[in-house]
Design an enzyme around this catalytic site. Sequence first.
Site, PDB file in Angstrom:
ATOM      1  N   SER A   1      36.334  21.728  34.964  1.00 45.87           N
ATOM      2  CA  SER A   1      36.046  21.402  33.568  1.00 45.87           C
ATOM      3  C   SER A   1      34.862  20.454  33.435  1.00 45.87           C
ATOM      4  CB  SER A   1      37.277  20.751  32.923  1.00 45.87           C
ATOM      5  OG  SER A   1      38.421  21.519  33.147  1.00 45.87           O
TER       6      SER A   1
HETATM    7  N1  SAH Z   1      42.031  21.139  36.060  1.00 43.07           N
HETATM    8  C1  SAH Z   1      41.092  22.020  36.687  1.00 43.07           C
HETATM    9  C2  SAH Z   1      40.663  23.131  35.747  1.00 43.07           C
HETATM   10  C3  SAH Z   1      40.685  24.412  36.453  1.00 43.07           C
HETATM   11  S1  SAH Z   1      40.573  25.855  35.484  1.00 43.07           S
HETATM   12  C4  SAH Z   1      39.915  21.278  37.281  1.00 43.07           C
HETATM   13  O1  SAH Z   1      39.767  20.076  37.036  1.00 43.07           O
HETATM   14  O2  SAH Z   1      39.158  21.873  38.041  1.00 43.07           O
HETATM   15  C5  SAH Z   1      42.273  26.215  35.170  1.00 43.07           C
HETATM   16  C6  SAH Z   1      43.144  26.563  36.329  1.00 43.07           C
HETATM   17  O3  SAH Z   1      44.416  26.929  35.800  1.00 43.07           O
HETATM   18  C7  SAH Z   1      42.688  27.759  37.164  1.00 43.07           C
HETATM   19  O4  SAH Z   1      42.560  27.376  38.497  1.00 43.07           O
HETATM   20  C8  SAH Z   1      43.797  28.801  36.981  1.00 43.07           C
HETATM   21  O5  SAH Z   1      44.054  29.569  38.127  1.00 43.07           O
HETATM   22  C9  SAH Z   1      44.986  27.912  36.637  1.00 43.07           C
HETATM   23  N2  SAH Z   1      46.060  28.575  35.910  1.00 43.07           N
HETATM   24  C10 SAH Z   1      45.968  29.486  34.898  1.00 43.07           C
HETATM   25  N3  SAH Z   1      47.189  29.868  34.471  1.00 43.07           N
HETATM   26  C11 SAH Z   1      48.095  29.177  35.229  1.00 43.07           C
HETATM   27  C12 SAH Z   1      49.531  29.154  35.291  1.00 43.07           C
HETATM   28  N4  SAH Z   1      50.273  29.891  34.478  1.00 43.07           N
HETATM   29  N5  SAH Z   1      50.114  28.336  36.202  1.00 43.07           N
HETATM   30  C13 SAH Z   1      49.374  27.572  37.052  1.00 43.07           C
HETATM   31  N6  SAH Z   1      48.018  27.570  37.052  1.00 43.07           N
HETATM   32  C14 SAH Z   1      47.375  28.356  36.156  1.00 43.07           C
END
Ligand code: SAH
Length: 208
Positions: free
Chosen positions: A59
């Site tokens: 993000s």
């Molecule tokens: N907090 C992260 C943002 C990553 S993007 C950072 O700082 O880099 C969001 C992430 O959520 C992705 O890696 C995706 O695989 C995960 N995600 C999406 N749906 C999900 C779910 N139902 N359970 C767990 N993870 C999930």
Amino acid sequence: MLDVRKIRLILELRESGISNAEVLSAIEKIPREKFISEAYRNQAYENIALPIENNQTISQPYVVARMTELLDVKSNHKVLEIGTGSGYQCAVLSILARRVYTIERIKNLHEGSNNIFEKLKLTNIVSKYDDGNNGWIEQIPFDRIIFTAASKKINSEIFSHIKNEGIIVCPIVKNNNQILVKYIKQNNKIISEEYDDVLFVPNLQGVV
Ligand code: SAH
């Protein structure tokens, strides 16, 4: 060099309205470059989202700061994050909270972020590879829950996983846009407040 860029980023976040000194200090403490692949590392302190593996994104620093500020994390808090991704948001939270539990549905990202947590000695993070939409039952109740992938709606069960006065922050899909929503539990009622427009990858079901 990175330090100069980092200071510039902190100033930029402050100018964009992030006023919580503890949040800014947590961002200053976590080396964002460690969560980014070599190809994008020189942009680690630009205020932009960047690609990570498996077509996901780390993000934008402003959004990490904003969500962290909205979550109002205290040092005795137990926090749950759904969507570990690179691990960066989780690492920032780990500076402020007592313990952070984080769930990721993509195995490769779960493993990669775990390695970084270990290298940075962030010992108050506990992570698991799973679909996070049902929460982390064995660890309830949480003081705070943060979703870092966009959902149409939160599984309503999740509201019972936070304490009274607990907070959930989640990007919610609304009319083809996404908006940051903060839910506050007060005397078993849920109050919701809407904040910034954001752009997150979708929250998906199941594991891969
Ligand atoms: N907090 C992260 C943002 C990553 S993007 C950072 O700082 O880099 C969001 C992430 O959520 C992705 O890696 C995706 O695989 C995960 N995600 C999406 N749906 C999900 C779910 N139902 N359970 C767990 N993870 C999930």
